[in-house]
Design an enzyme around this catalytic site. Structure first.
Site, short mmCIF file in Angstrom:
data_model
loop_
_atom_site.label_atom_id
_atom_site.label_comp_id
_atom_site.label_asym_id
_atom_site.label_seq_id
_atom_site.Cartn_x
_atom_site.Cartn_y
_atom_site.Cartn_z
N ASN A 28 6.35 8.08 2.81
CA ASN A 28 6.28 8.82 1.56
C ASN A 28 7.09 10.10 1.66
O ASN A 28 6.95 10.86 2.62
CB ASN A 28 4.82 9.15 1.24
CG ASN A 28 4.02 7.91 0.87
OD1 ASN A 28 4.01 7.49 -0.28
ND2 ASN A 28 3.37 7.30 1.85
N HIS A 63 0.83 -1.20 0.00
CA HIS A 63 0.00 0.00 0.00
C HIS A 63 0.86 1.26 0.00
O HIS A 63 1.91 1.32 0.64
CB HIS A 63 -0.92 0.01 1.22
CG HIS A 63 -2.16 0.82 1.00
ND1 HIS A 63 -2.15 2.20 1.04
CD2 HIS A 63 -3.44 0.46 0.72
CE1 HIS A 63 -3.37 2.65 0.80
NE2 HIS A 63 -4.18 1.61 0.61
N HIS A 64 0.39 2.28 -0.75
CA HIS A 64 1.12 3.54 -0.83
C HIS A 64 1.18 4.24 0.52
O HIS A 64 2.04 5.10 0.75
CB HIS A 64 0.46 4.45 -1.87
CG HIS A 64 1.40 5.39 -2.55
ND1 HIS A 64 2.37 6.10 -1.87
CD2 HIS A 64 1.54 5.74 -3.86
CE1 HIS A 64 3.06 6.85 -2.72
NE2 HIS A 64 2.58 6.65 -3.93
N ALA A 65 0.28 3.91 1.43
CA ALA A 65 0.36 4.48 2.78
C ALA A 65 1.59 3.98 3.52
O ALA A 65 2.08 4.64 4.44
CB ALA A 65 -0.89 4.12 3.57
#
Length: 457
Positions: free
Chosen positions: A308, A138-140
């Site tokens: 990120n 997941h990008h989280a």
């Protein structure tokens, strides 16, 4: 329960069934010459032998499916490896086409928020004897650059090395001299950290003024909301199609050198030429040039942490120009102008500018507005530099590394590429309905590169 930064939680808050927010990758491996026909089982068992798991592969959102749960992480003590790591087999003898078809289906499915947010599929059955590994996270949890660095950390440039661990293994501990102990943090350190945070916040308004001045004075800098509406800028469903292909890095470098640009300039010019041809075939090429949103990593060199750390610039793809040399010059000048502005900013200012460049895309959250509003940009194009040498995992040579990324509502196509050794690997991820015949863009990418080569021959 550790708190989740806003830069991570926004990917959970914005996720729906139709719009999953995970990044993925498809790797192809050549088995070592001295291994038997059970090489897929050997590969799988060697993966499963890595039982120590990094916290990034053990965390899941607190209170799944609740908005407040997106603000905290829960770190699981145990991992259900049979769920997360799956051994798959294609109907043999299978082509890469069948592999891409099943990868498209895997990439369409959201991750289960009740479990740590990752999956891995080990795939055998390809007619050429190679082994495939599809992984999504997941990008989280991590961005594209972080994911690539994490994967490369598990590989070796030594074909004889047999001590490689799975990607979920914790990073090797650094020497004590390079570690800052959190238990011995002094009051002065805390004051310095707080002062640094305040300094970043105070720097934001001047950064915005600086960006505004450049936007008004520099004709090469793409302004927000200058993208035309295209067939790519529509509401999308949850089904994805994934296409991938490899090009020689030497060809791309030579073209860039001859044209007075960079590898990234050539990649954008290839995408520009391919999209121009693709839209022309469908009588859908707008008069105004397409605008690409290009994620730009602001990670420090050597940073292998999850999370990120990324901003974004807008690039003019010059698809209104039929001449490939004119397109290349316009793309190069546009990117140079954007990078020049970012280079004068602090990290906080860069992240805010990236948010402003992408902010109009948030209109997708309003039902029915996507098809009517001016798009923030037309396509997402990302180039993630990889290792410069050939890489191996316990003797298996990595023969392909194809990123599978995220289309969003209102932007139905994402083109991401990464380099490794002497190759550049393109991964195209599109909405299955809104981007028909996605694989044709691969042919048009080759045609665009040939045009650039012929124009300077």
């Amino acid at each position: 329960m550790p708190f989740m930064p806003v830069s991570d939680s926004m990917f959970l808050i914005g996720e729906t069934r139709e719009h999953p927010f995970h990044v993925g990758g498809l790797q192809l491996f050549k088995p070592p010459a001295d291994i038997g026909r059970d090489y897929a089982e050997v590969f799988y068992e060697q993966l499963m032998a890595t039982t120590e798991v990094s916290s990034d592969f053990r965390k899941r959102p607190g209170q799944p499916l609740a908005v407040m749960g997106n603000l905290t992480w829960i770190i699981d003590d145990e991992i259900d490896f049979e769920y997360h790591v799956r051994r798959e087999a294609l109907p043999s003898p299978a082509r890469v086409r069948e592999l891409l078809a099943v990868t498209s289906r895997w990439h369409s499915a959201p991750l289960d928020r009740h479990r740590p947010l990752w999956e891995m599929h080990v795939v055998e059955g390809l007619s050429d004897g190679r082994l495939a590994v599809y992984t999504k996270m997941h990008h989280a949890v991590i961005d594209g650059v972080g994911a690539l660095r994490m994967m490369m950390r598990s590989l070796s440039d030594d074909p004889d090395a047999r001590d490689c661990q799975a990607v979920w293994a914790p990073a090797k501990k650094r020497a004590k001299s390079s570690i800052v102990s959190t238990t011995n943090t002094s009051a002065l350190d805390l004051v310095r950290g707080a002062a640094g945070a305040v300094k970043q916040i105070v720097s934001i308004p001047p950064g915005l003024l600086k960006y505004g001045r450049h936007a008004l004075s520099d004709p090469q800098l793409v302004r927000p909301l200058s993208a035309p509406h295209t067939m790519l800028n529509v509401s999308i469903g949850g089904a994805r199609r994934f296409a991938a292909q490899t090009w020689s890095m030497e060809r791309i470098k030579e073209a860039g050198k001859a044209l007075g640009g960079t590898v990234n300039d050539v990649v954008l010019a290839m995408c520009s030429g391919a999209l121009r041809t693709y839209l022309e075939e469908r009588n859908a090429l707008p008069d105004k040039p397409l605008i690409a949103m290009c994620p730009v990593s602001i990670r420090a060199e050597g940073d292998q942490n999850a999370g990120n750390s990324v901003t974004a610039l807008l690039a003019n793809l010059a698809t209104d120009k039929p001449d490939p040399l004119e397109r290349f010059s316009a793309i190069r000048d546009s990117v140079q102008a954007a990078k020049s502005v970012l280079s004068e900013m602090t990290p906080a200012q860069r992240m805010l500018v990236g948010a402003l460049n992408g902010a109009p895309a948030l209109s997708a959250a309003v039902p029915g507005l996507v098809d009517r509003a001016t798009p923030a940009f037309n396509v997402i194009i990302s180039n993630v530099p990889g290792p410069r040498t050939d890489m191996f995992w316990n003797g298996f040579e990595m023969d392909g590394c194809y990123p599978a990324s995220i289309p969003i509502d209102g932007v139905a196509l994402n083109i991401t590429c990464t380099s490794s050794g002497s190759s550049m690997h393109f991964g195209l991820t599109g909405c299955r309905t809104s981007v028909p015949h996605l694989q044709r863009i691969l042919s048009h990418l080759e045609e665009a590169l040939v045009q650039l080569e012929e124009s300077v021959a």
